[in-house]
Design an enzyme around this catalytic site. Structure first.
Site, PDB file in Angstrom:
ATOM      1  N   SER A 314       0.834  -1.199   0.000  1.00  0.00           N
ATOM      2  CA  SER A 314       0.000   0.000   0.000  1.00  0.00           C
ATOM      3  C   SER A 314       0.862   1.240   0.000  1.00  0.00           C
ATOM      4  O   SER A 314       2.005   1.233   0.466  1.00  0.00           O
ATOM      5  CB  SER A 314      -0.899   0.017   1.237  1.00  0.00           C
ATOM      6  OG  SER A 314      -0.206   0.517   2.367  1.00  0.00           O
ATOM      7  N   ASP A 315       0.309   2.331  -0.523  1.00  0.00           N
ATOM      8  CA  ASP A 315       0.912   3.623  -0.260  1.00  0.00           C
ATOM      9  C   ASP A 315       0.604   3.963   1.197  1.00  0.00           C
ATOM     10  O   ASP A 315      -0.290   3.371   1.817  1.00  0.00           O
ATOM     11  CB  ASP A 315       0.368   4.690  -1.211  1.00  0.00           C
ATOM     12  CG  ASP A 315       1.369   5.803  -1.473  1.00  0.00           C
ATOM     13  OD1 ASP A 315       2.263   6.017  -0.627  1.00  0.00           O
ATOM     14  OD2 ASP A 315       1.268   6.467  -2.519  1.00  0.00           O
ATOM     15  N   TYR A 316       1.360   4.905   1.732  1.00  0.00           N
ATOM     16  CA  TYR A 316       1.251   5.185   3.164  1.00  0.00           C
ATOM     17  C   TYR A 316      -0.170   5.591   3.550  1.00  0.00           C
ATOM     18  O   TYR A 316      -0.712   6.565   3.025  1.00  0.00           O
ATOM     19  CB  TYR A 316       2.221   6.281   3.565  1.00  0.00           C
ATOM     20  CG  TYR A 316       3.652   5.840   3.760  1.00  0.00           C
ATOM     21  CD1 TYR A 316       4.110   4.629   3.245  1.00  0.00           C
ATOM     22  CD2 TYR A 316       4.546   6.619   4.470  1.00  0.00           C
ATOM     23  CE1 TYR A 316       5.413   4.218   3.426  1.00  0.00           C
ATOM     24  CE2 TYR A 316       5.863   6.216   4.659  1.00  0.00           C
ATOM     25  CZ  TYR A 316       6.302   5.029   4.130  1.00  0.00           C
ATOM     26  OH  TYR A 316       7.598   4.625   4.329  1.00  0.00           O
ATOM     27  N   ALA A 318      -2.929   4.454   2.790  1.00  0.00           N
ATOM     28  CA  ALA A 318      -3.943   4.427   1.742  1.00  0.00           C
ATOM     29  C   ALA A 318      -5.054   3.425   2.036  1.00  0.00           C
ATOM     30  O   ALA A 318      -6.193   3.619   1.600  1.00  0.00           O
ATOM     31  CB  ALA A 318      -3.305   4.113   0.393  1.00  0.00           C
TER      32      ALA A 318
END
Length: 775
Positions: A314-316, A318
């Site tokens: 995941s993006d931070y 997200a």
């Protein structure tokens, strides 16, 4: 077994008979993962797909040093992934809380690995990740030009070389995963993250992305991590680079055709041509479905069509944002369930949502098999990185190779090759004589761009010029204006500089320049005026492309002196500098040039280096032209009342201190079948008086097709260095990959018909030949 320096040697068992299969280095990785999974509790599995960042402070003492006695209590089930070991305590600006140097980072990594491998039930090592977009984001590491600057080099070999240095500096501290490169195509310069990209074109971005991954991981498709390399993370899948309104995380309301023709290709190229082991999903939604909940995107396309075998991270925060921003989940538990089902394997940077999965499994709302699938992908990364055999780093070796002479020399070379000459009426190269005024907000500071590290030494443009000319010329300096009160990319608040103070600085600059012979003026951005807007209280996108603050006033006041002016743009986004472009004598586009940027600019200004960069984006005249990119459809840009549709500078454009003459393209065959190929040859001659670089570009247009196609698409490029009078013949291959399209049935095909094959040194200076494709 011999211990690593600073790490106690571990005893070797007298017999390997009782050694579990997952600890057998000779066993197949798939079998080792099966064995380890069969031994893990549910809580231990959840630990492997979550991470630690802000909770670092719970295991540190008052001096921010690891307190091993706290580990078992805080993390009883082990640690799967540890976020940024080089930072001091989590989500803080390194200016507020300085990070760890190589020795301190290695000490932390080794101590955590010692606990993980010898002090936890199963001895599973920790996966550490770091940022490394254009250099390791850490104390002491080498800072290279920002991505958009390196894209301006049109030099994949250089990008590969740069990323190899980034990889070895990161791996030397015991880190195996880096969150880089960015292969989003960028089509809206209001978006602050455009600086992190390789530009607007799918082909250019794909070639640069492949080179970056090969530099980080090594060439080939091997899934085992070689020494001195790190696993790359391809980001952000997808649509991130043209958000609605140009604001970060905004919706990407694009059709499947638009995705497949423009946004997918760079990702697909990297997945199919390299051993990429990690992909990061994007923050935005596509057609109402956020990427972190988009099973079609992450499973059907990425894994199914492209054959990706690695981990999706995941993006931070997200996954959490499926609840807090997108509102397709009513709780962190629901967010976790949707992301896991879509195919997200790890929840970064803290694992807040995935920490709820144990509860969901026990309640029967999520199957343990789904958790196992994600855990398998994350464990495979650790096995393929060799962490079960050697999780430790060597502090002395890290100090030796970090920002060494070779790395600094490469930082200079990369900056030199990234600079693009946009205008020159003959003023450049400058003569190192008389009196030269060096003025502007980026003259006396080395701006590094977003995700910057903390190199031990940086060179400003002022310092570079002074070192270059020595006593041969007198240099005077004035700041001219301030852009923002602060230039800390990590800080939340951004304040434009005071108008009255800037006008006082402008007056000082005018007086300083009144009696000089020539002016070098820096204009552009700070790290705050163009950056990633990652939260409501940390914005970075702008609705205007004009120069921030009183920079235009500064230029106007200096121009009124009647002195020749060279403008050096130091910026994170294309700026609509129409008046500057009309009135300056010469303009260099530098973007952010890294720690050696000042030396590189001086080398170009005074002619020791002949600039050869080309623009990786189209530069608009005004925000009203957006979106603007070169590969438009035939019906686009019919015209405006009272203004032009032409850009300020076209994609692929860049000048030189010499001149080049290109022949028309020659085809080896004028007719080929749908599966055939033809070679395209172009003669390029240095028709000037000095050695220089030219970038020859190949574009293709399908003249008549079942669906509309762009008026031109980049399908090849080569950068060459030629001596005066030298001629070289360059050859490109045009085949199915360059000619294919998605037809009216959404099938990828090569349609028979006539194709225009165009070559030149920019997207608007082209000569053509016709290639006919037969059934």
């Amino acid at each position: 077994m011999v211990g690593m320096p600073g790490v106690p040697a571990m005893a070797v068992p007298a017999s390997n008979a009782a050694k579990p299969l997952y600890k057998d280095a000779a066993a197949p990785i798939e079998s080792r993962v099966d064995d380890l999974l069969s031994r893990m509790t549910l809580d231990e599995k959840i630990a492997q797909i979550t991470a630690v960042w802000t909770d670092k402070v719970k295991i540190f003492d008052d001096r921010l040093q690891l307190d091993p006695s706290k580990l078992d209590g805080v993390f009883p089930h082990g640690i799967g992934q540890f976020t940024r070991p080089s930072d001091a305590k989590g989500a803080f600006s390194p200016r507020e809380v300085p990070g760890r140097n190589p020795r301190q980072t290695v000490a932390l990594v080794n101590a955590l690995q010692r606990w993980a491998t010898t002090g936890t039930r199963l001895g599973i090592p920790i996966l550490f990740h770091e940022e490394g977009l254009h250099g390791y984001t850490a104390v002491g590491a080498t800072s290279f030009p920002q991505s958009i600057a390196m894209a301006s080099s049109w030099d994949p070999d250089m990008v590969r070389e740069v990323n190899a240095v980034i990889a070895r500096e990161i791996r030397s501290r015991g880190v195996s995963l880096v969150l880089s490169p960015v292969v989003d195509i960028a089509r809206d310069p209001r978006w602050g993250r455009i600086e992190e990209t390789y530009g607007e074109d799918p082909y250019l971005v794909g070639e640069m992305g492949v080179a970056a991954v090969e530099g980080l991981q090594g060439k080939g498709r091997s899934r085992l991590l070689p020494p001195g390399k790190v696993f790359a993370t391809l980001k952000h899948l997808t649509g991130h680079g043209q958000p609605e309104s140009g604001t970060n995380v905004g919706p990407a309301p694009y059709s499947e055709r638009e995705l497949r023709e423009n946004f997918f290709p760079p990702f697909e190229q990297v997945v199919k041509r390299t051993g990429i082991e990690a992909v990061m999903a994007s923050y935005n939604e596509i057609d109402g479905v956020p990427s972190h909940a988009n099973r079609w995107l992450l499973h059907d396309v990425l894994r199914g069509e492209w054959g990706f075998k690695g981990a999706v991270v995941s993006d931070y925060s997200a996954v959490d944002q499926l609840m807090s921003i997108h509102h397709i989940a009513g709780s962190l538990e629901q967010a976790a369930g949707r992301a896991l089902d879509a195919g997200v394997d790890a929840d970064l940077p803290d694992g807040l949502s995935y920490a709820t999965l144990g509860k969901l499994v026990r309640e029967g709302k999520v199957s343990e098999a789904q958790v196992d699938r994600a855990v398998r992908h994350m464990l495979e990364l650790k096995f393929r990185a060799g962490l079960f055999e050697n999780p430790y780093a060597d502090a002395a070796a890290s100090e030796k190779i970090t920002n060494n002479a070779e790395a600094r020399a490469l930082a200079l070379k990369a900056a030199q090759r990234s600079i693009t000459l946009l205008k020159n009426d003959g003023m450049l190269p400058l003569k190192p004589e008389g009196t030269i005024a060096v003025i502007g907000p980026s003259a006396a500071v080395a701006r590094l761009g977003g995700y910057y590290g903390q190199p031990p030494h940086t060179v400003s443009i002022l310092e570079g010029i002074k070192a270059k000319v020595g006593a041969r010329a007198r240099i005077v300096f004035a700041q001219g204006v301030k852009i923002t009160e602060n230039d800390d990319w990590w800080a939340d608040k951004v304040t434009k500089s005071d108008l009255a103070e800037n006008r006082r600085l402008i007056a000082q600059a005018v007086e300083a320049a009144r009696h000089v012979d020539r002016i070098v003026l820096t204009l552009g951005d700070t790290e705050q005026s163009s950056r990633e807007g990652w939260a409501d209280n940390h914005l970075g996108d702008r609705p205007s492309l004009d120069l921030v603050g009183e920079q235009q006033e500064l230029f106007d006041a200096l121009k009124a002196l009647g002195k020749p002016i060279t403008v050096v743009l130091i910026n994170g986004r294309p700026a609509s500098t129409v008046k500057v472009s009309e009135q300056a004598n010469a303009i260099l586009e530098g973007w952010y040039l890294g720690e050696q940027g000042g030396n590189a600019v001086a080398d170009v200004l005074f002619g020791d280096v002949n600039p050869g960069g080309k623009l990786p984006v189209t530069v608009p005249r005004s925000v009203g032209q957006l979106p603007i990119f070169y590969n438009v459809k035939p019906s686009a840009r019919r015209g405006y009342l009272f203004d032009t549709t032409d850009p300020l500078y076209p994609f692929g454009f860049g000048l030189s201190y010499t001149s080049f003459t290109l022949s028309a393209p020659r085809l080896s065959a004028t007719r080929i079948g749908v599966g055939g190929t033809a070679s395209v040859s172009v003669d390029v001659r240095n028709s000037g008086q000095r050695e220089g670089d030219e970038v020859v570009q190949l574009y293709v247009r399908d003249k008549v097709s079942s669906v509309t196609r762009p008026i031109r698409e980049l399908k090849g490029f080569q950068r060459v260095t030629l001596k005066p009078g030298e001629v070289r013949t360059l050859t490109f291959i045009v085949g199915p990959e360059a000619l294919q399209m998605w037809n009216d049935h959404m099938d990828r095909v090569v349609e028979p018909g006539d194709f225009e094959i165009m070559t030149g040194n920019s997207s608007v200076a082209l000569q053509s030949a016709t290639l006919t494709v037969t059934p």
